[in-house]
Write an enzyme that holds these catalytic residues in place. Structure first.
Site, PDB file in Angstrom:
ATOM      1  N   SER A   1       7.749   2.906 -11.166  1.00  0.00           N
ATOM      2  CA  SER A   1       7.582   3.109 -12.608  1.00  0.00           C
ATOM      3  C   SER A   1       7.722   4.546 -13.093  1.00  0.00           C
ATOM      4  O   SER A   1       7.257   4.866 -14.186  1.00  0.00           O
ATOM      5  CB  SER A   1       6.202   2.591 -13.034  1.00  0.00           C
ATOM      6  OG  SER A   1       5.170   3.287 -12.352  1.00  0.00           O
TER       7      SER A   1
ATOM      8  N   LEU B   1       0.809  -1.224   0.000  1.00  0.00           N
ATOM      9  CA  LEU B   1       0.000   0.000   0.000  1.00  0.00           C
ATOM     10  C   LEU B   1       0.842   1.274   0.000  1.00  0.00           C
ATOM     11  O   LEU B   1       0.351   2.350   0.338  1.00  0.00           O
ATOM     12  CB  LEU B   1      -0.989   0.018   1.170  1.00  0.00           C
ATOM     13  CG  LEU B   1      -1.950  -1.180   1.252  1.00  0.00           C
ATOM     14  CD1 LEU B   1      -2.887  -1.027   2.444  1.00  0.00           C
ATOM     15  CD2 LEU B   1      -2.745  -1.342  -0.037  1.00  0.00           C
TER      16      LEU B   1
ATOM     17  N   GLY C   1      14.992  13.910 -25.083  1.00  0.00           N
ATOM     18  CA  GLY C   1      14.796  12.470 -25.168  1.00  0.00           C
ATOM     19  C   GLY C   1      13.426  12.022 -25.611  1.00  0.00           C
ATOM     20  O   GLY C   1      13.191  10.818 -25.753  1.00  0.00           O
TER      21      GLY C   1
ATOM     22  N   LEU D   1      -0.361  11.960 -19.010  1.00  0.00           N
ATOM     23  CA  LEU D   1      -1.028  13.095 -19.649  1.00  0.00           C
ATOM     24  C   LEU D   1      -2.537  13.111 -19.410  1.00  0.00           C
ATOM     25  O   LEU D   1      -3.090  14.132 -18.980  1.00  0.00           O
ATOM     26  CB  LEU D   1      -0.733  13.093 -21.155  1.00  0.00           C
ATOM     27  CG  LEU D   1      -1.444  14.164 -21.985  1.00  0.00           C
ATOM     28  CD1 LEU D   1      -1.024  15.563 -21.532  1.00  0.00           C
ATOM     29  CD2 LEU D   1      -1.156  13.969 -23.475  1.00  0.00           C
TER      30      LEU D   1
ATOM     31  N   TYR E   1      14.750   3.050 -14.936  1.00  0.00           N
ATOM     32  CA  TYR E   1      13.480   2.326 -14.932  1.00  0.00           C
ATOM     33  C   TYR E   1      13.465   1.263 -16.031  1.00  0.00           C
ATOM     34  O   TYR E   1      13.209   0.076 -15.769  1.00  0.00           O
ATOM     35  CB  TYR E   1      12.311   3.296 -15.117  1.00  0.00           C
ATOM     36  CG  TYR E   1      11.015   2.607 -15.447  1.00  0.00           C
ATOM     37  CD1 TYR E   1      10.467   1.665 -14.581  1.00  0.00           C
ATOM     38  CD2 TYR E   1      10.325   2.901 -16.625  1.00  0.00           C
ATOM     39  CE1 TYR E   1       9.278   1.021 -14.887  1.00  0.00           C
ATOM     40  CE2 TYR E   1       9.137   2.268 -16.927  1.00  0.00           C
ATOM     41  CZ  TYR E   1       8.618   1.328 -16.058  1.00  0.00           C
ATOM     42  OH  TYR E   1       7.442   0.694 -16.362  1.00  0.00           O
TER      43      TYR E   1
END
Length: 324
Positions: free
Chosen positions: A76, A33, A283, A189, A140
């Protein structure tokens, strides 16, 4: 099957639990959690722990007689991984290794892994298939690739049956089920636009309008989370019949530009948004779209909700009345 869903209190994990429950499987959620939500655990038993808590994982695997593990418990955020790479290798690689070792000790031989398009790095073609070189450009992506390589080795050495799902931009929600996307901080987004529309004070801007695309903004592949978890279920069924390591891209196979996404959000919410334009981010490739041909041909999978307005509308229904 009796399935342990690591990260089952998170955005994609919760949708996966619903999908598994509806398919008749028994679900056990393993989640500490830290970023997940207790209220999202509606389908299955919650074991509040990390995948790195080996003693708890072993007890859970054995006491619930788990025969399959699905792993959604990784960190992530690309930017965060650049600032804290050790944390990403610890959570995404070391903790996953401990999970796999616990599985082997308990005789669990099926593993569905939530991977990412970030394993590919800078695209060398507008549409990326599974044969594209894996050359990640941030911690990542490198951490996810490290796990994929580990899983390939485990499949050869131990007979582990593995599906690694590499997806692009998951979006949407199942608002009627009371689950949706709720991250802190939010970096994606569509939810950022919708949270702005709902009155939150979030800064959103368009990064670059001079890309070689029809409207000058970046193009990305968005996939409805319901379609995403359906592909995971099909991949699970596939590895019960076919051993070894199998990787699948998941996307709609066509992209939407940033301006198209903004327009879709405006259409859904019913008014325009004043989104400022900024310079390009370093990038960012102009176009990043998945080829999901392999998933369609091998798994018999076909996105049911490919339209960006449907994806946005389902997400908006969640953000208008979030359950957590």
């Amino acid at each position: 099957m009796r399935i342990l869903v690591a990260g089952g209190a998170g955005y994609i994990g919760a949708h996966m639990c619903k999908c598994l429950h509806e398919a008749g499987h028994t679900v056990v959620v393993l989640d500490n959690l830290a970023t997940g939500h207790r209220a999202a655990v509606k389908w299955g038993t919650l074991v509040e722990a990390s995948v790195a808590d080996t003693a708890v994982v072993l007890e859970t695997l054995r006491s619930h007689r788990i025969d399959t593990v699905m792993h959604f418990a990784a960190s992530s955020l690309v930017g965060e991984s650049m600032a804290a790479p050790y944390a990403y290798y610890e959570n995404n690689v070391s903790a996953t290794l401990r999970l796999l070792q616990a599985m082997r000790a308990s005789g669990v031989q099926r593993f569905v892994f939530s991977s990412t398009a970030a394993v590919y790095g800078q695209p060398r073609s507008d549409v990326i298939d599974e044969n594209h070189p894996r050359d990640p450009i941030n911690p990542y992506g490198r951490s996810k690739l490290a796990v994929e390589l580990m899983l390939e080795d485990a499949a050869r050495a131990y007979g582990l049956c593995v599906a690694a799902l590499r997806y692009f931009n998951a979006a949407g929600a199942e608002p009627a089920a009371g689950i949706g996307e709720s991250h802190q901080p939010e970096t994606h987004l569509i939810p950022r636009l919708l949270r702005c529309a709902a009155g939150e004070a979030l800064e959103v801007q368009i990064f670059g309008t001079d890309y070689p695309t029809p409207d000058g903004t970046c193009i990305r592949d968005y996939i409805h989370v319901t379609d995403l978890v359906d592909a995971h279920l099909r991949a699970l069924e596939y590895i019960t019949r076919q051993g070894g390591f199998h990787a699948f891209n998941l996307g709609n196979g066509e992209g939407y530009s940033v301006r198209q996404v903004v327009k879709a959000v405006e259409d859904v919410i019913g008014h325009t948004l004043d989104i400022p334009v900024g310079p390009r981010r370093a990038g960012d490739p102009a176009i990043l779209v998945a080829s999901s041909r392999k998933a369609r041909e091998v798994l018999g999978w076909m996105p049911q909700y490919p339209d960006i307005r449907r994806i946005v509308a389902d997400a908006w229904a969640w953000h208008r009345a979030p359950a957590y």
